[in-house]
Write a protein that holds these residues in place. Sequence first.
Motif, PDB file in Angstrom:
ATOM      1  N   MET A 158       0.832  -1.198   0.000  1.00  0.00           N
ATOM      2  CA  MET A 158       0.000   0.000   0.000  1.00  0.00           C
ATOM      3  C   MET A 158       0.871   1.255   0.000  1.00  0.00           C
ATOM      4  N   TYR A 159       0.330   2.305  -0.581  1.00  0.00           N
ATOM      5  CA  TYR A 159       0.986   3.602  -0.597  1.00  0.00           C
ATOM      6  C   TYR A 159       0.127   4.588   0.181  1.00  0.00           C
ATOM      7  N   LEU A 160       0.759   5.641   0.686  1.00  0.00           N
ATOM      8  CA  LEU A 160       0.046   6.686   1.398  1.00  0.00           C
ATOM      9  C   LEU A 160       0.176   7.986   0.608  1.00  0.00           C
ATOM     10  N   ALA A 161      -0.932   8.704   0.484  1.00  0.00           N
ATOM     11  CA  ALA A 161      -0.941   9.989  -0.212  1.00  0.00           C
ATOM     12  C   ALA A 161      -1.524  11.046   0.715  1.00  0.00           C
ATOM     13  N   ILE A 162      -0.865  12.193   0.777  1.00  0.00           N
ATOM     14  CA  ILE A 162      -1.313  13.293   1.632  1.00  0.00           C
ATOM     15  C   ILE A 162      -1.374  14.567   0.796  1.00  0.00           C
ATOM     16  N   ASP A 163      -2.551  15.137   0.673  1.00  0.00           N
ATOM     17  CA  ASP A 163      -2.768  16.367  -0.087  1.00  0.00           C
ATOM     18  C   ASP A 163      -3.060  17.493   0.906  1.00  0.00           C
ATOM     19  N   ILE A 164      -2.065  18.338   1.127  1.00  0.00           N
ATOM     20  CA  ILE A 164      -2.207  19.437   2.090  1.00  0.00           C
ATOM     21  C   ILE A 164      -2.742  20.665   1.375  1.00  0.00           C
ATOM     22  N   GLY A 165      -3.936  21.072   1.744  1.00  0.00           N
ATOM     23  CA  GLY A 165      -4.532  22.252   1.146  1.00  0.00           C
ATOM     24  C   GLY A 165      -4.617  23.394   2.133  1.00  0.00           C
ATOM     25  N   GLY A 166      -4.891  24.580   1.628  1.00  0.00           N
ATOM     26  CA  GLY A 166      -4.985  25.737   2.504  1.00  0.00           C
ATOM     27  C   GLY A 166      -6.146  25.663   3.463  1.00  0.00           C
ATOM     28  N   THR A 167      -7.201  24.916   3.101  1.00  0.00           N
ATOM     29  CA  THR A 167      -8.361  24.783   3.980  1.00  0.00           C
ATOM     30  C   THR A 167      -8.555  23.372   4.496  1.00  0.00           C
ATOM     31  N   LYS A 168      -8.221  22.370   3.673  1.00  0.00           N
ATOM     32  CA  LYS A 168      -8.414  20.984   4.114  1.00  0.00           C
ATOM     33  C   LYS A 168      -7.224  20.125   3.686  1.00  0.00           C
ATOM     34  N   THR A 169      -7.024  19.044   4.431  1.00  0.00           N
ATOM     35  CA  THR A 169      -5.989  18.063   4.109  1.00  0.00           C
ATOM     36  C   THR A 169      -6.652  16.720   3.869  1.00  0.00           C
ATOM     37  N   LEU A 170      -6.284  16.065   2.766  1.00  0.00           N
ATOM     38  CA  LEU A 170      -6.797  14.743   2.434  1.00  0.00           C
ATOM     39  C   LEU A 170      -5.698  13.715   2.656  1.00  0.00           C
ATOM     40  N   VAL A 171      -6.085  12.598   3.246  1.00  0.00           N
ATOM     41  CA  VAL A 171      -5.162  11.495   3.489  1.00  0.00           C
ATOM     42  C   VAL A 171      -5.784  10.238   2.907  1.00  0.00           C
ATOM     43  N   ALA A 172      -5.032   9.509   2.081  1.00  0.00           N
ATOM     44  CA  ALA A 172      -5.594   8.311   1.453  1.00  0.00           C
ATOM     45  C   ALA A 172      -4.553   7.211   1.363  1.00  0.00           C
ATOM     46  N   SER A 173      -5.021   5.989   1.504  1.00  0.00           N
ATOM     47  CA  SER A 173      -4.176   4.828   1.231  1.00  0.00           C
ATOM     48  C   SER A 173      -4.561   4.287  -0.136  1.00  0.00           C
ATOM     49  N   LEU A 174      -3.561   3.878  -0.903  1.00  0.00           N
ATOM     50  CA  LEU A 174      -3.801   3.356  -2.240  1.00  0.00           C
ATOM     51  C   LEU A 174      -3.124   2.008  -2.402  1.00  0.00           C
ATOM     52  N   PRO A 205      -5.047  23.055  10.043  1.00  0.00           N
ATOM     53  CA  PRO A 205      -4.791  24.113  11.037  1.00  0.00           C
ATOM     54  C   PRO A 205      -3.810  25.141  10.492  1.00  0.00           C
ATOM     55  N   LYS A 206      -3.963  26.371  10.902  1.00  0.00           N
ATOM     56  CA  LYS A 206      -3.018  27.412  10.491  1.00  0.00           C
ATOM     57  C   LYS A 206      -1.676  27.259  11.199  1.00  0.00           C
ATOM     58  N   ASP A 207      -1.709  26.676  12.404  1.00  0.00           N
ATOM     59  CA  ASP A 207      -0.471  26.435  13.150  1.00  0.00           C
ATOM     60  C   ASP A 207       0.151  25.126  12.677  1.00  0.00           C
ATOM     61  N   TYR A 208       1.420  25.164  12.299  1.00  0.00           N
ATOM     62  CA  TYR A 208       2.077  23.979  11.733  1.00  0.00           C
ATOM     63  C   TYR A 208       2.150  22.834  12.731  1.00  0.00           C
ATOM     64  N   HIS A 209       2.459  23.114  13.984  1.00  0.00           N
ATOM     65  CA  HIS A 209       2.587  22.042  14.974  1.00  0.00           C
ATOM     66  C   HIS A 209       1.238  21.391  15.240  1.00  0.00           C
ATOM     67  N   GLU A 210       0.169  22.180  15.197  1.00  0.00           N
ATOM     68  CA  GLU A 210      -1.170  21.604  15.312  1.00  0.00           C
ATOM     69  C   GLU A 210      -1.468  20.705  14.114  1.00  0.00           C
ATOM     70  N   PHE A 211      -1.000  21.124  12.940  1.00  0.00           N
ATOM     71  CA  PHE A 211      -1.187  20.303  11.745  1.00  0.00           C
ATOM     72  C   PHE A 211      -0.514  18.942  11.895  1.00  0.00           C
ATOM     73  N   ILE A 212       0.733  18.936  12.335  1.00  0.00           N
ATOM     74  CA  ILE A 212       1.457  17.679  12.495  1.00  0.00           C
ATOM     75  C   ILE A 212       0.745  16.770  13.502  1.00  0.00           C
ATOM     76  N   THR A 213       0.254  17.334  14.574  1.00  0.00           N
ATOM     77  CA  THR A 213      -0.487  16.553  15.578  1.00  0.00           C
ATOM     78  C   THR A 213      -1.752  15.962  14.971  1.00  0.00           C
ATOM     79  N   GLN A 214      -2.497  16.768  14.230  1.00  0.00           N
ATOM     80  CA  GLN A 214      -3.738  16.285  13.623  1.00  0.00           C
ATOM     81  C   GLN A 214      -3.462  15.257  12.539  1.00  0.00           C
ATOM     82  N   LEU A 215      -2.394  15.440  11.791  1.00  0.00           N
ATOM     83  CA  LEU A 215      -2.032  14.464  10.764  1.00  0.00           C
ATOM     84  C   LEU A 215      -1.718  13.117  11.392  1.00  0.00           C
ATOM     85  N   ALA A 216      -0.971  13.128  12.492  1.00  0.00           N
ATOM     86  CA  ALA A 216      -0.636  11.878  13.181  1.00  0.00           C
ATOM     87  C   ALA A 216      -1.900  11.156  13.652  1.00  0.00           C
TER      88      ALA A 216
END
Length: 272
Positions: A1-17, A32-43
């Motif tokens: 499987m592969y992982l794809a992450i599309d980081i957008g200004g308003t939303k982030t999409l995460v998909a396995s392929l 999130p506008k805060d980068y560290h919050e983004f990393i936490t939410q991505l995890a």
Amino acid sequence: MYLAIDIGGTKTLVASLTDEGVIAERLRFETPKDYHEFITQLAKTVEQLTTKEFIACGVGVPGRLDREKGIGIAMGNLPWRDIPIKQDIEKIVHCPVVIHNDAKLAGLSEAMLLKNQYNRVLFATISTGIGVSLITNQTIDPALADAEAGKAPVMRGDKMVPWEDFASGRAIVNRFGKRAADIHDDATWKIIAHDIAIGLIDLIATVQPEVVVIGGSVGSYLDRFKSFLEEELKKFETPLIPIPPIRAAQRPDDAVLYGCYDLAKSIYGTAN
């Protein structure tokens, strides 16, 4: 499987392929506008995926990158600067990560769908801003790998202004008070097509593509202005500047995700 992450200004999409490029699972969260919050939410989001082991991960980033060092230099609509995004995501996904500009990945995805017809594809995504990529033989062409065509200055009246300042989705809303989805009259679409053609013809003249693919939220309505755009471009056609076919993106909503997969697989191979 592969992982794809599309980081957008308003939303982030995460998909396995799957290894064949089929989306098996898809999740999203508000960016999130805060980068560290983004990393936490991505995890947290990656943890929710059924699959936990991946061959590789592709990441689409909306901005300027140092791809060799894995650094996000400037993120456009996001206030992130000089972030070690490749390294941070590798700590989350525990597999090799490759990052690239989202418009370049979207172009790669669309070009892969046309690989039996065209070897030189110019892709333009017209959304909030304008992004462009050139795909040559199913590879992101280094000639435009770092290009920000939407920021390119073009003549507007008596002064030079960035192309996307008057031809992007944001510019359309500012000028007409409507989103592209809500515009149905030919007169307005003729104006929009003219503004798009002003920047697009320079790209066509420069890179001589075999086909132009239009994506993004405005590109989704290409059927409403394609004839007007072709008419405008034909005004500039010469024997040395042929106007190629204009086509709509086939997967406008998921193009970046598939491009993440295409790039990751091209670099890291398959599970076999």
